[in-house]
Design a protein around this motif. Sequence first.
Motif, PDB file in Angstrom:
ATOM      1  N   PRO A 110      24.428  11.122  46.725  1.00 26.17           N
ATOM      2  CA  PRO A 110      23.313  11.412  45.996  1.00 26.17           C
ATOM      3  C   PRO A 110      23.592  11.113  44.346  1.00 26.17           C
ATOM      4  O   PRO A 110      24.766  11.053  43.929  1.00 26.17           O
ATOM      5  CB  PRO A 110      22.788  12.700  46.119  1.00 26.17           C
ATOM      6  CG  PRO A 110      23.995  13.324  46.630  1.00 26.17           C
ATOM      7  CD  PRO A 110      24.710  12.383  47.295  1.00 26.17           C
ATOM      8  N   GLY A 111      22.381  10.746  43.626  1.00 24.58           N
ATOM      9  CA  GLY A 111      22.643  10.602  42.205  1.00 24.58           C
ATOM     10  C   GLY A 111      23.135   9.166  41.892  1.00 24.58           C
ATOM     11  O   GLY A 111      23.429   8.914  40.534  1.00 24.58           O
ATOM     12  N   PRO A 161      10.122  14.604  57.744  1.00 21.14           N
ATOM     13  CA  PRO A 161      10.918  13.404  57.569  1.00 21.14           C
ATOM     14  C   PRO A 161      10.378  12.455  56.346  1.00 21.14           C
ATOM     15  O   PRO A 161      11.223  12.062  55.563  1.00 21.14           O
ATOM     16  CB  PRO A 161      10.558  12.663  58.911  1.00 21.14           C
ATOM     17  CG  PRO A 161      10.203  13.680  59.906  1.00 21.14           C
ATOM     18  CD  PRO A 161       9.430  14.609  59.034  1.00 21.14           C
ATOM     19  N   LEU A 162       8.975  12.464  56.030  1.00 18.38           N
ATOM     20  CA  LEU A 162       8.640  11.515  54.802  1.00 18.38           C
ATOM     21  C   LEU A 162       9.003  12.144  53.440  1.00 18.38           C
ATOM     22  O   LEU A 162       9.058  11.565  52.542  1.00 18.38           O
ATOM     23  CB  LEU A 162       7.182  11.231  54.892  1.00 18.38           C
ATOM     24  CG  LEU A 162       6.616  10.344  56.022  1.00 18.38           C
ATOM     25  CD1 LEU A 162       5.217   9.959  55.702  1.00 18.38           C
ATOM     26  CD2 LEU A 162       7.457   9.040  55.912  1.00 18.38           C
ATOM     27  N   ARG A 163       9.256  13.712  53.570  1.00 17.74           N
ATOM     28  CA  ARG A 163       9.626  14.165  52.331  1.00 17.74           C
ATOM     29  C   ARG A 163      11.299  14.090  52.159  1.00 17.74           C
ATOM     30  O   ARG A 163      11.971  14.254  51.123  1.00 17.74           O
ATOM     31  CB  ARG A 163       9.120  15.334  52.214  1.00 17.74           C
ATOM     32  CG  ARG A 163       7.842  15.696  52.276  1.00 17.74           C
ATOM     33  CD  ARG A 163       7.419  17.045  51.603  1.00 17.74           C
ATOM     34  NE  ARG A 163       5.907  17.218  51.612  1.00 17.74           N
ATOM     35  CZ  ARG A 163       5.039  16.619  50.734  1.00 17.74           C
ATOM     36  NH1 ARG A 163       5.594  16.078  49.462  1.00 17.74           N
ATOM     37  NH2 ARG A 163       3.850  16.844  50.682  1.00 17.74           N
ATOM     38  N   GLU A 164      11.983  13.718  53.248  1.00 16.51           N
ATOM     39  CA  GLU A 164      13.709  13.494  53.329  1.00 16.51           C
ATOM     40  C   GLU A 164      13.636  12.068  53.096  1.00 16.51           C
ATOM     41  O   GLU A 164      14.879  11.867  51.978  1.00 16.51           O
ATOM     42  CB  GLU A 164      14.063  13.968  54.594  1.00 16.51           C
ATOM     43  CG  GLU A 164      13.749  15.485  54.980  1.00 16.51           C
ATOM     44  CD  GLU A 164      14.559  16.427  53.798  1.00 16.51           C
ATOM     45  OE1 GLU A 164      15.737  15.877  53.360  1.00 16.51           O
ATOM     46  OE2 GLU A 164      14.171  17.420  53.814  1.00 16.51           O
ATOM     47  N   VAL A 185      11.252   4.990  53.051  1.00 16.17           N
ATOM     48  CA  VAL A 185      11.809   3.789  53.820  1.00 16.17           C
ATOM     49  C   VAL A 185      10.918   2.520  53.551  1.00 16.17           C
ATOM     50  O   VAL A 185       9.702   2.451  53.783  1.00 16.17           O
ATOM     51  CB  VAL A 185      12.612   4.057  55.091  1.00 16.17           C
ATOM     52  CG1 VAL A 185      11.140   4.216  56.232  1.00 16.17           C
ATOM     53  CG2 VAL A 185      13.296   2.847  55.503  1.00 16.17           C
ATOM     54  N   ASP A 226       7.628  11.664  48.212  1.00 12.79           N
ATOM     55  CA  ASP A 226       8.498  12.060  46.838  1.00 12.79           C
ATOM     56  C   ASP A 226       9.742  12.272  47.428  1.00 12.79           C
ATOM     57  O   ASP A 226      10.380  13.684  47.244  1.00 12.79           O
ATOM     58  CB  ASP A 226       7.875  13.099  46.242  1.00 12.79           C
ATOM     59  CG  ASP A 226       8.433  13.347  44.979  1.00 12.79           C
ATOM     60  OD1 ASP A 226       9.154  12.457  44.209  1.00 12.79           O
ATOM     61  OD2 ASP A 226       8.331  14.455  44.348  1.00 12.79           O
ATOM     62  N   PRO A 227      10.459  11.736  48.329  1.00 19.60           N
ATOM     63  CA  PRO A 227      11.571  11.982  49.027  1.00 19.60           C
ATOM     64  C   PRO A 227      12.859  11.944  48.387  1.00 19.60           C
ATOM     65  O   PRO A 227      13.052  11.582  47.288  1.00 19.60           O
ATOM     66  CB  PRO A 227      11.665  10.669  50.192  1.00 19.60           C
ATOM     67  CG  PRO A 227      11.097   9.633  49.321  1.00 19.60           C
ATOM     68  CD  PRO A 227      10.127   9.936  48.258  1.00 19.60           C
ATOM     69  N   ALA A 228      13.667  12.728  49.097  1.00 19.54           N
ATOM     70  CA  ALA A 228      14.915  12.894  48.333  1.00 19.54           C
ATOM     71  C   ALA A 228      15.932  11.895  48.549  1.00 19.54           C
ATOM     72  O   ALA A 228      17.032  11.531  47.927  1.00 19.54           O
ATOM     73  CB  ALA A 228      15.691  14.143  49.018  1.00 19.54           C
ATOM     74  N   GLU A 282      17.502  11.260  38.775  1.00 14.67           N
ATOM     75  CA  GLU A 282      16.871  12.663  39.256  1.00 14.67           C
ATOM     76  C   GLU A 282      17.587  13.409  40.412  1.00 14.67           C
ATOM     77  O   GLU A 282      16.963  14.369  40.953  1.00 14.67           O
ATOM     78  CB  GLU A 282      15.520  12.230  39.582  1.00 14.67           C
ATOM     79  CG  GLU A 282      14.485  11.950  38.706  1.00 14.67           C
ATOM     80  CD  GLU A 282      13.141  11.368  39.018  1.00 14.67           C
ATOM     81  OE1 GLU A 282      12.452  10.996  38.305  1.00 14.67           O
ATOM     82  OE2 GLU A 282      12.969  11.483  40.148  1.00 14.67           O
ATOM     83  N   GLY A 283      18.880  12.712  40.801  1.00 21.96           N
ATOM     84  CA  GLY A 283      19.614  13.370  41.899  1.00 21.96           C
ATOM     85  C   GLY A 283      19.223  12.947  43.368  1.00 21.96           C
ATOM     86  O   GLY A 283      19.796  13.467  44.216  1.00 21.96           O
ATOM     87  N   ARG A 284      18.429  11.791  43.349  1.00 20.02           N
ATOM     88  CA  ARG A 284      18.155  11.131  44.740  1.00 20.02           C
ATOM     89  C   ARG A 284      19.367  10.227  45.286  1.00 20.02           C
ATOM     90  O   ARG A 284      19.915   9.825  44.466  1.00 20.02           O
ATOM     91  CB  ARG A 284      16.741  10.779  44.712  1.00 20.02           C
ATOM     92  CG  ARG A 284      15.689  11.649  44.245  1.00 20.02           C
ATOM     93  CD  ARG A 284      14.370  10.632  44.354  1.00 20.02           C
ATOM     94  NE  ARG A 284      13.495  11.275  43.146  1.00 20.02           N
ATOM     95  CZ  ARG A 284      12.392  11.812  43.463  1.00 20.02           C
ATOM     96  NH1 ARG A 284      11.859  12.085  44.801  1.00 20.02           N
ATOM     97  NH2 ARG A 284      11.593  12.234  42.380  1.00 20.02           N
TER      98      ARG A 284
END
Lengths: 281, 310
Positions: free
Chosen positions: B26-27, B71-74, B77, B145-147, B176-178
């Motif tokens: 991430p990031g 799933p869509l928030r994680e 794709v 708004d996924p991670a 943003e850390g994604r």
Amino acid sequence: MSTVINSTQQAGARTPFVPTGSGLSFIGLLRSEAIKLWTLRSTYWTFSLVVAASFGIAVLMAYAMSAGLDEPATAAMGIDSTGIFVLVATAGLGLGQLIVAVLGVLSISGEYSSGMIKSTLAAVPNRLPALWAKVAVLFSFTFLVGLFSVVGSFLIAIPILGTKDLTASLFDEHVILPLLGNALFLALIAVFAVGIGTIVRSSAGGIATVLGIILLLPTVVGLFSMLVGWVADIMPFLFTMAGAEMITPSTMESWQAFLVVLAWVAVSLGAAAALLKRRDA
Amino acid sequence: MIQAQSLTKHYGSKTAVDAVDFTVQPGKVTGFLGPNGAGKSTTMRMIVGLDRPSAGSVIVNGKPYHEHKAPLREVGVLLDAKAVHTGRSAYNHLRAMAATHSIPTSRVHEVINLTGLESVAKKRVGGFSLGMGQRLGIAAALLGDPATLILDEPVNGLDPEGVQWVRKLTKQLAAEGRTVLLSSHLMSEMALTADHIIVLGRGRVIADASVADIIASAAQNTVRVRTPHTAALASLLAQADVTITNLEQDVLEINGLTVNEIGDRAAAAQISLHELTAVSASLEDAYMKLTQDEVEYRTGDTHTEAEVAR
């Protein structure tokens, strides 16, 4: 004032992002599938066609019957006035059955041919809830459209057949039960077709398979039964025949025919579910 | 964060992905590179459970993708621009996708504005250009708004403004850390966007390092020299570990000597130089060097093709 880019602040922001908000739910899937169904033009014209075919054929039949009808003839045929009303109100649904079969196949094969299925399955990685939601939505709306068609056709027939002094009440159990049965079978055909569409994954192949089972199979089995006697015993167990027996029982009880219809639907959906779960999208 | 462990995919007798191990942090923006058929798309599809791995596993944000409650928030794709029913409008497609996770319609409008689709949102997707389709795919990926974001060739078909927008967007999302995993064949664009690179070749990881390290690995001390006395200079510099290529009539490309060495020797021999440049490697050079043996579908040698044509 000058702007200073603070590199330490940027580095500090790089803590992993934590997602928040609502998750997957079956209610959400039902809403999603309803949106999918009603945002395609084909849904409107297929359902319109079902209603139009039902109403149109009801009018034709009602006039034809009231023109050529005389009391002794119907008595000889063993049909009373409620029977005539049911016949008129449900005659057009045979065409509707073919139309909703196509709609059922397209509701899933259209996702495969366009690539939409990837979006659907990425959102619902367990896959089966998406199939059940699609089945539930299509079943519900097809049942309502079917009921609207037969009840509407019944109401249309009242003034026309009334000229021959024929009457029937919608709430007579010999009227409302066959009408409900027809709407139910219509909805089950749509659901059966969703299963076939999922198995075959192509519009052309799916439509050919479903129409083959509904239209062709009874004819083929009928022809065979002329050559081999026992084949005739299979006839009532065909999807179309069982659907008809559900409403007007002859060789078996209504509930038995209903179970046969459910078995066809269960096999179609069971195979569809197993394949959907296993295959790569 | 995406973690793949001996991730493998066979299609019949063909191995598309061959026991790959990698971690996408991430990031950072992580670039996913490799020739056509290297297994990038297959790997991406396995991450979100569209293809089932033949062996090994891949987990996203700590769990296999299908075990997540949202799933869509994680993971958002973008697989390819054609994951949309052509008969539906962009707005209705996003609305149907949002409904699965009870994402409010306000978010649908947000991603439509963010991706610049306002003017075409109510039109049917069938009539979309490639670029519009890509924007819709990116809008769908951002919906939850996924991670973690997985974008397969997001700039494919985009105009220069769109390419720049994707670059800024992915950098911002990573800041943003994604977790951002991005594939592209545009090396110059990747060099500007990515912090880290994973290179696949024939289903295997052939490089997994920062962009700077990847480029450094390909640096060869190439020096370009322009001089009217190419023959004299070439014989002066000729030695075992030095390769000299005559690029143009008055230009030499020299591997194995530094700029200082060449300049000093030429001065000592009184050979005049009109240009003396250290050629730095680009990500494209590094990539070509890494994948030269891994290309599955190689184009024919243009020289021989020209001869055949003649």
